[in-house]
Design an enzyme around this catalytic site. Structure first.
Site, PDB file in Angstrom:
ATOM      1  N   ARG A 195       1.900   8.380   9.831  1.00  0.00           N
ATOM      2  CA  ARG A 195       2.618   8.806  11.045  1.00  0.00           C
ATOM      3  C   ARG A 195       2.707   7.647  12.027  1.00  0.00           C
ATOM      4  O   ARG A 195       2.885   7.847  13.223  1.00  0.00           O
ATOM      5  CB  ARG A 195       1.881   9.993  11.684  1.00  0.00           C
ATOM      6  CG  ARG A 195       1.981  11.244  10.809  1.00  0.00           C
ATOM      7  CD  ARG A 195       0.977  12.298  11.175  1.00  0.00           C
ATOM      8  NE  ARG A 195       1.087  12.751  12.553  1.00  0.00           N
ATOM      9  CZ  ARG A 195       0.353  13.764  13.054  1.00  0.00           C
ATOM     10  NH1 ARG A 195      -0.506  14.397  12.279  1.00  0.00           N
ATOM     11  NH2 ARG A 195       0.493  14.120  14.297  1.00  0.00           N
TER      12      ARG A 195
ATOM     13  N   GLY B  31       0.323   5.360  12.784  1.00  0.00           N
ATOM     14  CA  GLY B  31      -0.898   4.993  13.513  1.00  0.00           C
ATOM     15  C   GLY B  31      -1.281   3.534  13.298  1.00  0.00           C
ATOM     16  O   GLY B  31      -1.556   2.801  14.257  1.00  0.00           O
TER      17      GLY B  31
ATOM     18  N   SER C  67      -8.016  -3.750   2.160  1.00  0.00           N
ATOM     19  CA  SER C  67      -8.592  -2.778   1.220  1.00  0.00           C
ATOM     20  C   SER C  67      -7.628  -2.542   0.061  1.00  0.00           C
ATOM     21  O   SER C  67      -8.047  -2.280  -1.059  1.00  0.00           O
ATOM     22  CB  SER C  67      -8.875  -1.453   1.931  1.00  0.00           C
ATOM     23  OG  SER C  67      -7.663  -0.914   2.421  1.00  0.00           O
TER      24      SER C  67
ATOM     25  N   TYR D  16      -0.254  -4.936   4.104  1.00  0.00           N
ATOM     26  CA  TYR D  16      -0.149  -5.799   5.281  1.00  0.00           C
ATOM     27  C   TYR D  16       1.034  -6.761   5.349  1.00  0.00           C
ATOM     28  O   TYR D  16       1.298  -7.330   6.389  1.00  0.00           O
ATOM     29  CB  TYR D  16      -1.466  -6.566   5.483  1.00  0.00           C
ATOM     30  CG  TYR D  16      -2.545  -5.645   6.004  1.00  0.00           C
ATOM     31  CD1 TYR D  16      -2.549  -5.251   7.328  1.00  0.00           C
ATOM     32  CD2 TYR D  16      -3.516  -5.119   5.166  1.00  0.00           C
ATOM     33  CE1 TYR D  16      -3.505  -4.373   7.811  1.00  0.00           C
ATOM     34  CE2 TYR D  16      -4.472  -4.239   5.636  1.00  0.00           C
ATOM     35  CZ  TYR D  16      -4.460  -3.865   6.963  1.00  0.00           C
ATOM     36  OH  TYR D  16      -5.389  -2.994   7.441  1.00  0.00           O
TER      37      TYR D  16
ATOM     38  N   PHE E 115     -15.816  -9.524   6.085  1.00  0.00           N
ATOM     39  CA  PHE E 115     -16.019  -9.240   7.512  1.00  0.00           C
ATOM     40  C   PHE E 115     -15.320  -7.945   7.895  1.00  0.00           C
ATOM     41  O   PHE E 115     -14.567  -7.388   7.117  1.00  0.00           O
ATOM     42  CB  PHE E 115     -15.533 -10.407   8.389  1.00  0.00           C
ATOM     43  CG  PHE E 115     -14.105 -10.815   8.158  1.00  0.00           C
ATOM     44  CD1 PHE E 115     -13.059 -10.154   8.804  1.00  0.00           C
ATOM     45  CD2 PHE E 115     -13.794 -11.856   7.279  1.00  0.00           C
ATOM     46  CE1 PHE E 115     -11.739 -10.544   8.589  1.00  0.00           C
ATOM     47  CE2 PHE E 115     -12.473 -12.242   7.076  1.00  0.00           C
ATOM     48  CZ  PHE E 115     -11.446 -11.583   7.724  1.00  0.00           C
TER      49      PHE E 115
HETATM   50  C1  LIG Z   1      -4.377   2.139   5.459  1.00  0.00           C
HETATM   51  C2  LIG Z   1      -4.269   3.064   6.658  1.00  0.00           C
HETATM   52  C3  LIG Z   1      -4.988   2.417   7.870  1.00  0.00           C
HETATM   53  C4  LIG Z   1      -2.781   3.258   6.977  1.00  0.00           C
HETATM   54  O1  LIG Z   1      -2.642   3.985   8.163  1.00  0.00           O
HETATM   55  P1  LIG Z   1      -1.318   4.849   8.501  1.00  0.00           P
HETATM   56  O2  LIG Z   1      -1.436   5.274   9.922  1.00  0.00           O
HETATM   57  O3  LIG Z   1      -1.116   5.867   7.468  1.00  0.00           O
HETATM   58  O4  LIG Z   1      -0.177   3.737   8.381  1.00  0.00           O
HETATM   59  P2  LIG Z   1       1.292   3.864   9.001  1.00  0.00           P
HETATM   60  O5  LIG Z   1       1.705   5.292   9.089  1.00  0.00           O
HETATM   61  O6  LIG Z   1       1.390   3.060  10.256  1.00  0.00           O
HETATM   62  O7  LIG Z   1       2.094   3.140   7.847  1.00  0.00           O
HETATM   63  C5  LIG Z   1       2.792   1.945   8.013  1.00  0.00           C
HETATM   64  C6  LIG Z   1       3.449   1.577   6.720  1.00  0.00           C
HETATM   65  O8  LIG Z   1       2.439   1.187   5.783  1.00  0.00           O
HETATM   66  C7  LIG Z   1       2.565   1.962   4.590  1.00  0.00           C
HETATM   67  N1  LIG Z   1       1.223   2.163   4.076  1.00  0.00           N
HETATM   68  C8  LIG Z   1       0.200   2.740   4.718  1.00  0.00           C
HETATM   69  N2  LIG Z   1      -0.879   2.728   3.934  1.00  0.00           N
HETATM   70  C9  LIG Z   1      -0.528   2.153   2.775  1.00  0.00           C
HETATM   71  C10 LIG Z   1      -1.219   1.859   1.578  1.00  0.00           C
HETATM   72  N3  LIG Z   1      -2.504   2.197   1.428  1.00  0.00           N
HETATM   73  N4  LIG Z   1      -0.552   1.217   0.591  1.00  0.00           N
HETATM   74  C11 LIG Z   1       0.746   0.892   0.750  1.00  0.00           C
HETATM   75  N5  LIG Z   1       1.455   1.148   1.889  1.00  0.00           N
HETATM   76  C12 LIG Z   1       0.818   1.768   2.867  1.00  0.00           C
HETATM   77  C13 LIG Z   1       3.244   3.237   5.036  1.00  0.00           C
HETATM   78  O9  LIG Z   1       3.886   3.875   3.964  1.00  0.00           O
HETATM   79  C14 LIG Z   1       4.228   2.738   6.068  1.00  0.00           C
HETATM   80  O10 LIG Z   1       5.340   2.160   5.415  1.00  0.00           O
HETATM   81  P3  LIG Z   1       6.781   2.045   6.097  1.00  0.00           P
HETATM   82  O11 LIG Z   1       6.592   1.155   7.299  1.00  0.00           O
HETATM   83  O12 LIG Z   1       7.621   1.431   5.051  1.00  0.00           O
HETATM   84  O13 LIG Z   1       7.133   3.433   6.475  1.00  0.00           O
HETATM   85  C15 LIG Z   1      -4.904   4.453   6.383  1.00  0.00           C
HETATM   86  O14 LIG Z   1      -4.268   5.000   5.253  1.00  0.00           O
HETATM   87  C16 LIG Z   1      -6.402   4.394   6.146  1.00  0.00           C
HETATM   88  O15 LIG Z   1      -7.181   4.490   7.093  1.00  0.00           O
HETATM   89  N6  LIG Z   1      -6.822   4.212   4.883  1.00  0.00           N
HETATM   90  C17 LIG Z   1      -8.240   4.146   4.502  1.00  0.00           C
HETATM   91  C18 LIG Z   1      -8.940   2.909   5.107  1.00  0.00           C
HETATM   92  C19 LIG Z   1      -8.238   1.632   4.761  1.00  0.00           C
HETATM   93  O16 LIG Z   1      -7.890   1.364   3.615  1.00  0.00           O
HETATM   94  N7  LIG Z   1      -8.034   0.799   5.808  1.00  0.00           N
HETATM   95  C20 LIG Z   1      -7.465  -0.523   5.673  1.00  0.00           C
HETATM   96  C21 LIG Z   1      -8.593  -1.520   5.749  1.00  0.00           C
HETATM   97  S1  LIG Z   1      -8.044  -3.177   5.502  1.00  0.00           S
END
Ligand SMILES: CC(C)(COP(=O)(O)OP(=O)(O)OC[C@H]1O[C@@H](n2cnc3c(N)ncnc32)[C@H](O)[C@@H]1OP(=O)(O)O)[C@@H](O)C(=O)NCCC(=O)NCCS
Length: 408
Positions: free
Chosen positions: A99, A101, A127, A132, A408
């Site tokens: 959404r 975030g 992760s 990214y 980190f």
């Molecule tokens: C990864 C995480 C932070 C993404 O948060 P989110 O609020 O769902 O991300 P957003 O809604 O802002 O998504 C932004 C974009 O990234 C994409 N995206 C999000 N998570 C993704 C993933 N795991 N793999 C691939 N794409 C991903 C979304 O589809 C979206 O794509 P778009 O811009 O083309 O629509 C969340 O899923 C999470 O907390 N995961 C578990 C912890 C983790 O892995 N954290 C990252 C540590 S490095």
């Protein structure tokens, strides 16, 4: 809370967290990463990171995620030290994902990093590798995961000096600090550490499983042993947390020590540089079965300062046309001019470009571990002038592969 149209406001909003909100963020992040920290671990986290910059993501005043930016210093090519915003703990709670975030969070962090002007780059360990690039991060270093059979032999003629000792070490032990300080200042991608980082690396959060130490006058190895005994005998696994050596002799001696530990079937390291010298020392070069993956992701936040922060291998002048969706101040044409002493500056220009690229590709190139030709072959960098691109590629490259050995 309904808005003026009567609908509930469903946007996720990111903002800086106050010091007294960090504990709540820690609980959210722990749940996201499937941890259940006890009170002691929670207190250690807050003691260690309470003063760092954290943002929270809110849904109607409820904290549903966030992330932090540690102030770290990273070694860039030419043994240059550069401040970096090291992103950590990026988390959105499971009920509020996809959404926007994370997007709001990264945008807020990058805006703040640029506004403060202290760190021209942002770095992170991902992760998952699919997340990214859309935010302008590129893969700047790669890592190999290796598994070496116990007693694996070196090629003939490679001597060791028998100066390795098994000792107990505290996080401030000079037998760790001195070699690390020397090597980390030379190796691109390594981070400078203070006592908090050392405590984390040496497992202050896991007091039940303290690491073991092998030291040498010019280096050390930190490792853990998973005991395993079965019908056929001992089959323990040594996991190397890190092995740091300031000389080839120390490097070989420390590795020989680990490889020759009795009762050990395998020595495992989850992250070494793709050109880790061990891979050239073993007589069976196929034994370690290296598996490559991404390591450090770099985001150029302030292009002008980031390009000037490193040294280059040869003089070159090139005009780069850069796209940057999130940080529009980087967008446009820049003339990169590298002098004969390896120093460089970048200035905005209107001249025709020699190359076109996204800011993520510049992040991938910055540490000298990604070849321009590879990005061009993949089609993410568009080369207009092949001669200039060849010179620029050679200027960016490093003798050794960059690598970040630290989580980190
Ligand atoms: C990864 C995480 C932070 C993404 O948060 P989110 O609020 O769902 O991300 P957003 O809604 O802002 O998504 C932004 C974009 O990234 C994409 N995206 C999000 N998570 C993704 C993933 N795991 N793999 C691939 N794409 C991903 C979304 O589809 C979206 O794509 P778009 O811009 O083309 O629509 C969340 O899923 C999470 O907390 N995961 C578990 C912890 C983790 O892995 N954290 C990252 C540590 S490095």
């Amino acid at each position: 809370m309904p808005d003026s149209t009567g609908r509930a406001d469903d946007r996720l909003v990111a903002r800086r967290l106050d010091a007294d909100e960090i504990a709540d963020f820690h609980d959210v992040a722990a749940a996201v990463f499937f941890n259940r920290p006890g009170p002691q671990e929670r207190r250690r986290y807050l003691d260690r990171f309470g003063s760092e910059r954290f943002h929270g993501v809110f849904h109607r005043e409820r904290l549903v995620g966030g992330g932090g930016a540690f102030a770290r210093t990273i070694t860039l090519p030419g043994e240059r030290q550069c401040p970096a915003a090291a992103m950590t703990g990026m988390s959105i709670t499971a009920t509020h994902r996809r959404r926007g975030g994370l997007t709001a969070l990264v945008r807020a962090q990058l805006d703040e990093t640029y506004r403060r002007g202290e760190q021209p780059i942002s770095i992170l360990l991902a992760s998952e590798s699919g997340i990214y690039r859309r935010f302008g991060y590129g893969i700047a270093t790669r890592q190999a995961r290796i598994r070496v059979p116990g007693r694996a032999a070196f090629r003939p003629g490679l001597d060791t000096d028998g100066l390795v000792d098994e000792v107990e070490c505290a996080p401030d032990d000079p037998r760790l600090l001195l070699p690390y300080t020397e090597v980390s200042a030379q190796r691109t991608g390594w981070l400078q550490r203070d006592h908090r980082h050392w405590a984390q690396i040496l497992g202050a959060d896991a007091p039940d499983d303290p690491p073991r130490f092998a030291v040498h006058p010019q280096g050390y190895a930190v490792y853990r042993v998973a005991p395993a005994f079965n019908d056929l005998g001992a089959a323990c696994t040594v996991t190397v947390v890190e092995l740091v050596a300031a000389t080839p002799q120390a490097y070989r001696s420390l590795w020989r020590h680990l490889l020759d530990l009795d009762l050990v079937a395998e020595i495992a390291v989850d992250s070494v540089a793709p050109d880790e010298p061990l891979l050239d020392l073993l007589s069976d070069l196929r034994a370690p079965r290296p598996q490559l993956s991404d390591n450090l992701w770099v985001r150029v936040v302030d292009l002008e300062r980031a390009l000037g922060a490193r040294r280059y291998a040869r003089p070159v002048e090139a005009v780069l046309e850069v796209t940057d969706r999130l940080c529009p101040w980087n967008q446009g044409r820049w003339r990169l001019r590298v002098e004969s002493d390896g120093t460089a500056n970048a200035h905005p220009v209107t001249a025709a470009p020699h190359l076109r690229m996204d800011i993520a590709d510049l992040g991938a190139l910055l540490l000298g571990g990604t070849r321009l030709g590879t990005l061009a072959a993949a089609g993410t960098v568009d080369i207009v002038d092949r001669g200039v691109a060849r010179d620029l590629s050679a200027a960016f490259l490093e003798d050794r592969e960059p690598h970040c050995p630290e989580i980190f």
